[in-house]
Design an enzyme around this catalytic site. Structure first.
Site, mmCIF file in Angstrom:
data_model
loop_
_atom_site.group_PDB
_atom_site.id
_atom_site.type_symbol
_atom_site.label_atom_id
_atom_site.label_comp_id
_atom_site.label_asym_id
_atom_site.label_seq_id
_atom_site.Cartn_x
_atom_site.Cartn_y
_atom_site.Cartn_z
ATOM 1 N N SER A 77 0.853 -1.192 0.000
ATOM 2 C CA SER A 77 0.000 0.000 0.000
ATOM 3 C C SER A 77 0.884 1.236 0.000
ATOM 4 O O SER A 77 2.036 1.186 0.469
ATOM 5 C CB SER A 77 -0.891 0.020 1.247
ATOM 6 O OG SER A 77 -1.541 1.271 1.409
ATOM 7 N N TYR A 99 -2.412 -0.553 10.133
ATOM 8 C CA TYR A 99 -2.518 -1.018 8.745
ATOM 9 C C TYR A 99 -1.227 -0.722 7.993
ATOM 10 O O TYR A 99 -0.667 -1.593 7.307
ATOM 11 C CB TYR A 99 -3.698 -0.333 8.066
ATOM 12 C CG TYR A 99 -3.730 -0.513 6.562
ATOM 13 C CD1 TYR A 99 -4.113 -1.721 5.992
ATOM 14 C CD2 TYR A 99 -3.373 0.534 5.703
ATOM 15 C CE1 TYR A 99 -4.140 -1.887 4.611
ATOM 16 C CE2 TYR A 99 -3.403 0.374 4.326
ATOM 17 C CZ TYR A 99 -3.779 -0.833 3.787
ATOM 18 O OH TYR A 99 -3.801 -1.000 2.423
#
Length: 265
Positions: free
Chosen positions: A138, A151
């Site tokens: 990500s 995350y």
């Protein structure tokens, strides 16, 4: 690795980027073993395709993941690579407000699932004439995003694991690619059980600026066929990658400012 005639495993194939990658890989001539936690959305992805099989599976279940390569070989006769798209985000809250059960769940899916797949499939891929591993990290894996700190940490671990695999596989027949998507129009919030306050005044504008899953899939599979070291998906990921290299602190402050309103709810 050219995809035509290859057998590709795609996780997270029930929706979003994974679904788009599975369908696009078929269009490029691959046979696809589609993997997802949700058997209903997975069945919808596979449909009646003669070149796509459905494999309901929880990537946090190590024994199930370890059994997957043999299941795919039984169905298709070989495994040539995988694109690991399955992942979840955390609630949009600061670390101090995040409970340990949520932290453990995010790392179980994003980190442990990635590790289990690599350990399960690498021996098989090393025995093939050519193999490919793709892990979707990500933009939050190289740039801190307040409210998504855990995350981001899990995706940073995915980044380093993938880059380490690339180094360890140098000189072998296995290629390794890490992917950094920015904003992509998926239902990851729903799949993660996360609610986001939506401002109707900005929702339509945001919808036009994020990358579509189909475009993300195109970029990822182009990267596979070019044996790319890394793939940045979306203008936002490409821009922030450059800015973060130039000035990490200022780039982090820029993202923090954009997250302020969301974290104030």
């Amino acid at each position: 690795m050219k995809l035509a005639g290859k057998v590709l495993v795609v996780t997270g194939a029930g929706s979003g980027i994974g679904q788009a990658v599975a369908r696009a890989a078929v269009q490029r001539g691959a046979k696809v073993a589609a993997v997802d936690l949700n058997p209903d959305t997975l069945a919808a992805t596979a449909g009646e395709s003669a070149v796509m099989s459905a494999h309901p599976l929880n990537v946090t279940d190590r024994e199930a993941v370890e059994a997957l390569p043999a299941q795919v070989r039984e169905r298709w006769g070989a495994v040539d690579g995988y694109v690991h798209c399955a992942g979840i985000i955390q609630p949009f809250v600061r670390l101090k407000d995040l409970d340990y059960a949520t932290i453990d769940r995010v790392f179980a899916v994003n980190w442990s699932g990635t590790l289990y797949l690599a350990k399960a499939f690498l021996p098989t891929l090393l025995d093939r004439p050519e193999g490919h591993i793709v892990n979707v990290a990500s933009m939050g894996g190289f740039l801190p995003v307040p409210g998504q700190t855990i995350y981001g940490a899990s995706k940073a671990a995915v980044k380093l694991l993938t880059e380490g695999l690339h180094a360890e596989c140098a000189g072998t027949n296995v290629h390794v690619t890490v992917v950094f998507p920015g904003g992509v129009a998926t239902n990851i919030t729903t799949n993660s059980g996360v609610a986001i306050p939506i401002d109707p005044a900005t929702a339509s504008k945001q919808a036009t600026t994020v990358t579509t899953p189909e475009r993300a899939a195109q970029d990822i599979l182009d990267g596979v066929e070019a044996n790319a070291y890394r793939v940045l998906v979306g203008k936002d990921a490409k821009l922030m990658d450059k800015l973060y290299r130039l000035s990490p602190r200022r780039s982090a402050a820029l993202i923090a400012g954009k997250m302020q309103d969301l974290l104030s709810h």
